[in-house]
Design a protein around this motif. Structure first.
Motif, PDB file in Angstrom:
ATOM      1  N   ARG A   1      -3.388 -10.296 -27.745  1.00 43.87           N
ATOM      2  CA  ARG A   1      -2.786 -11.170 -26.726  1.00 43.87           C
ATOM      3  C   ARG A   1      -2.074 -10.410 -25.616  1.00 43.87           C
ATOM      4  N   LYS A   2      -1.416  -9.316 -25.973  1.00 46.17           N
ATOM      5  CA  LYS A   2      -0.645  -8.639 -24.927  1.00 46.17           C
ATOM      6  C   LYS A   2      -1.509  -7.796 -23.985  1.00 46.17           C
ATOM      7  N   ILE A   3      -2.755  -7.571 -24.357  1.00 45.22           N
ATOM      8  CA  ILE A   3      -3.613  -6.780 -23.463  1.00 45.22           C
ATOM      9  C   ILE A   3      -4.766  -7.619 -22.908  1.00 45.22           C
ATOM     10  N   LEU A   4      -4.631  -8.924 -23.058  1.00 44.54           N
ATOM     11  CA  LEU A   4      -5.731  -9.832 -22.702  1.00 44.54           C
ATOM     12  C   LEU A   4      -5.482 -10.566 -21.379  1.00 44.54           C
TER      13      LEU A   4
ATOM     14  N   LYS B   1       4.113 -16.411 -10.658  1.00 42.28           N
ATOM     15  CA  LYS B   1       5.397 -15.962 -11.229  1.00 42.28           C
ATOM     16  C   LYS B   1       5.656 -16.647 -12.569  1.00 42.28           C
ATOM     17  N   TYR B   2       5.273 -17.905 -12.619  1.00 41.60           N
ATOM     18  CA  TYR B   2       5.428 -18.655 -13.868  1.00 41.60           C
ATOM     19  C   TYR B   2       4.548 -18.055 -14.969  1.00 41.60           C
ATOM     20  N   ILE B   3       3.296 -17.802 -14.641  1.00 41.53           N
ATOM     21  CA  ILE B   3       2.389 -17.199 -15.629  1.00 41.53           C
ATOM     22  C   ILE B   3       2.903 -15.812 -16.041  1.00 41.53           C
ATOM     23  N   ALA B   4       3.417 -15.069 -15.068  1.00 40.60           N
ATOM     24  CA  ALA B   4       3.954 -13.735 -15.365  1.00 40.60           C
ATOM     25  C   ALA B   4       5.091 -13.847 -16.379  1.00 40.60           C
ATOM     26  N   ALA B   5       5.953 -14.833 -16.177  1.00 40.50           N
ATOM     27  CA  ALA B   5       7.071 -15.031 -17.106  1.00 40.50           C
ATOM     28  C   ALA B   5       6.549 -15.364 -18.499  1.00 40.50           C
ATOM     29  N   MET B   6       5.521 -16.231 -18.550  1.00 35.64           N
ATOM     30  CA  MET B   6       4.932 -16.607 -19.838  1.00 35.64           C
ATOM     31  C   MET B   6       4.345 -15.401 -20.567  1.00 35.64           C
ATOM     32  N   LYS B   7       3.761 -14.496 -19.776  1.00 37.76           N
ATOM     33  CA  LYS B   7       3.112 -13.330 -20.383  1.00 37.76           C
ATOM     34  C   LYS B   7       4.090 -12.182 -20.579  1.00 37.76           C
ATOM     35  N   GLY B   8       5.310 -12.390 -20.142  1.00 38.72           N
ATOM     36  CA  GLY B   8       6.298 -11.317 -20.279  1.00 38.72           C
ATOM     37  C   GLY B   8       6.053 -10.166 -19.317  1.00 38.72           C
ATOM     38  N   VAL B   9       5.403 -10.483 -18.167  1.00 34.67           N
ATOM     39  CA  VAL B   9       5.183  -9.460 -17.139  1.00 34.67           C
ATOM     40  C   VAL B   9       6.325  -9.570 -16.137  1.00 34.67           C
ATOM     41  N   GLY B  10       6.947  -8.478 -15.811  1.00 33.97           N
ATOM     42  CA  GLY B  10       8.041  -8.554 -14.842  1.00 33.97           C
ATOM     43  C   GLY B  10       8.214  -7.228 -14.166  1.00 33.97           C
ATOM     44  N   GLY B  11       9.449  -6.924 -13.844  1.00 30.40           N
ATOM     45  CA  GLY B  11       9.750  -5.617 -13.278  1.00 30.40           C
ATOM     46  C   GLY B  11       9.594  -5.585 -11.772  1.00 30.40           C
ATOM     47  N   ALA B  12       9.924  -4.437 -11.230  1.00 24.14           N
ATOM     48  CA  ALA B  12       9.994  -4.272  -9.773  1.00 24.14           C
ATOM     49  C   ALA B  12       8.621  -4.445  -9.122  1.00 24.14           C
TER      50      ALA B  12
ATOM     51  N   ILE C   1      -8.611 -16.709 -11.516  1.00 25.01           N
ATOM     52  CA  ILE C   1      -9.021 -15.310 -11.651  1.00 25.01           C
ATOM     53  C   ILE C   1      -7.795 -14.403 -11.478  1.00 25.01           C
ATOM     54  N   ALA C   2      -6.981 -14.736 -10.484  1.00 25.35           N
ATOM     55  CA  ALA C   2      -5.773 -13.924 -10.234  1.00 25.35           C
ATOM     56  C   ALA C   2      -4.826 -13.953 -11.434  1.00 25.35           C
ATOM     57  N   GLN C   3      -4.612 -15.126 -12.036  1.00 30.70           N
ATOM     58  CA  GLN C   3      -3.666 -15.193 -13.162  1.00 30.70           C
ATOM     59  C   GLN C   3      -4.165 -14.394 -14.378  1.00 30.70           C
ATOM     60  N   ALA C   4      -5.497 -14.326 -14.517  1.00 31.06           N
ATOM     61  CA  ALA C   4      -6.036 -13.563 -15.652  1.00 31.06           C
ATOM     62  C   ALA C   4      -5.781 -12.062 -15.489  1.00 31.06           C
ATOM     63  N   LEU C   5      -5.585 -11.644 -14.237  1.00 22.85           N
ATOM     64  CA  LEU C   5      -5.439 -10.206 -13.964  1.00 22.85           C
ATOM     65  C   LEU C   5      -3.985  -9.752 -13.874  1.00 22.85           C
ATOM     66  N   LEU C   6      -3.048 -10.680 -14.043  1.00 24.71           N
ATOM     67  CA  LEU C   6      -1.631 -10.395 -13.795  1.00 24.71           C
ATOM     68  C   LEU C   6      -1.074  -9.230 -14.600  1.00 24.71           C
ATOM     69  N   ASN C   7      -1.405  -9.203 -15.887  1.00 22.33           N
ATOM     70  CA  ASN C   7      -0.778  -8.220 -16.766  1.00 22.33           C
ATOM     71  C   ASN C   7      -1.582  -6.933 -16.879  1.00 22.33           C
TER      72      ASN C   7
ATOM     73  N   PRO D   1      -4.757  -6.346 -17.610  1.00 29.43           N
ATOM     74  CA  PRO D   1      -5.309  -6.439 -18.957  1.00 29.43           C
ATOM     75  C   PRO D   1      -6.337  -5.355 -19.276  1.00 29.43           C
ATOM     76  N   LYS D   2      -6.398  -5.010 -20.555  1.00 26.66           N
ATOM     77  CA  LYS D   2      -7.395  -4.034 -21.021  1.00 26.66           C
ATOM     78  C   LYS D   2      -8.641  -4.764 -21.521  1.00 26.66           C
ATOM     79  N   ILE D   3      -8.469  -6.070 -21.801  1.00 25.85           N
ATOM     80  CA  ILE D   3      -9.610  -6.900 -22.173  1.00 25.85           C
ATOM     81  C   ILE D   3      -9.556  -8.148 -21.301  1.00 25.85           C
ATOM     82  N   LEU D   4     -10.649  -8.368 -20.600  1.00 24.76           N
ATOM     83  CA  LEU D   4     -10.694  -9.467 -19.643  1.00 24.76           C
ATOM     84  C   LEU D   4     -11.814 -10.417 -20.008  1.00 24.76           C
TER      85      LEU D   4
END
Ligand SMILES: Nc1ncnc2c1ncn2[C@@H]1O[C@H](COP(=O)(O)OP(=O)(O)O)[C@@H](O)[C@H]1O
Ligand SMILES: [Mg+2]
Length: 293
Positions: free
Chosen positions: A74-77, A97-108, A144-150, A152-155
């Protein structure tokens, strides 16, 4: 990185089968999952994305079973479901931003990444209007953009080009090629041309089973020298179709031009050999080949 799918079976109620003893090994690069509607593409992708559990079988990520331990993937998907839903009142920035928060993606780097992704899917100009006002193609692009947010190593993209116009398809292919890098990318489609130019390998799936996994040139080579065209009068067409696998029919003044696969038969008299395409190979394999068990 390697995904090994081992004798995966998914049964739904009333004997409905989504996948049947399906096995495949997926390594880095772009894999195109090609198959008619109902073949089991979405079922396979949902199981890999750990949205759905198989009836039996396992999915190993570098040897570890993600059916038993979904957090491993899940964390690399990054996953774009076929029926991707959006929040109509959010604009593109708010949504990502909402999806990023859900996936735990953040930072500068987050805002920069969001801008880069919106650029990549050509939504910068519309990023401040509510997604509810977007066209089907635009919604697909935000998906497509939300799938690429984190990063991912598996898409996993389930029918990503549905609703995209030809220009958007070209952009999508560019984005995939740029993003692929070292990742495993799995794309599904029932349209050969969507897969052909972007996939390193193609897996043809039908009735929940794998028919063939190969590079496009290797697949095409299976029907090389077996594709012909013949001009027939209207009245001859039906009989011809009962003898040969016809892949395309076009009208040509008073005649019909048929593109067909000779298979193991001799080509009909007055035929002209033509170059084989992946579409020909796909039709040949799905109509005539036994399954890989
Ligand atoms: N939730 C479900 N309940 C019952 N049958 C399902 C369900 N989801 C999929 N199926 C069946 O499983 C088969 C494969 O479906 P699917 O994976 O959606 O195919 P594809 O994505 O290749 O079009 C189809 O016969 C479909 O009707
Ligand atoms: Mg599907």
């Amino acid at each position: 990185m390697q995904l090994e799918i081992k004798i995966l079976t998914k049964m739904f109620g009333k004997g409905m089968v989504g996948l049947s003893d399906f096995s495949i090994i997926i390594e880095k690069g772009v894999l195109g999952l090609l198959g008619p509607n109902g073949a089991g593409k979405s079922t396979l992708m949902k199981i890999i994305a750990t949205i759905s559990k198989p009836t039996y079988g396992s999915v190993l990520l570098d040897g570890e079973d993600i059916v038993k331990n979904p957090d491993l993937i899940r964390k690399i998907l990054g996953y774009l479901p076929q029926d991707f839903g959006v929040y109509p009142n959010l604009n593109a920035y708010e949504f990502l931003k909402y999806i990023a928060a859900m996936k735990g993606v953040g930072g500068a780097g987050l805002n920069k990444r969001i801008d880069m992704l919106l650029e990549g899917v050509n939504l910068i100009a519309d990023a401040k209007r509510p997604i509810g006002t977007y066209s089907g193609g635009m919604k697909q692009r935000i998906g497509i953009a939300q799938a690429l947010l984190n990063d991912p190593k598996i898409l996993i993209f389930d029918e990503p080009t549905v609703g995209l116009d030809p220009e958007e398809r070209v952009r999508f292919r560019q984005l995939i090629s740029e993003m692929a890098g070292d990742a495993i990318v799995i794309l599904s489609s029932h349209i050969v041309s969507d897969i052909e130019t972007v996939a390193d390998e193609v897996a043809i799936i039908k009735s929940g089973m794998l028919i063939e996994k190969n590079t496009a040139p290797e697949m095409i080579s299976k029907v090389e020298n077996k594709i012909f065209e013949i001009a027939l009068s209207q009245s001859e067409v039906e009989r011809f179709k009962s003898q040969y696998l016809v892949v395309n029919t076009t009208r040509q003044s008073d005649k019909m031009l048929l593109r067909y696969i000779s298979g193991t038969h001799q080509p009909a008299a007055n035929s002209r050999p033509v170059n084989a395409t992946l579409e020909d190979a796909y039709l040949f394999l799905t109509k005539t080949q036994p399954y890989i068990r």
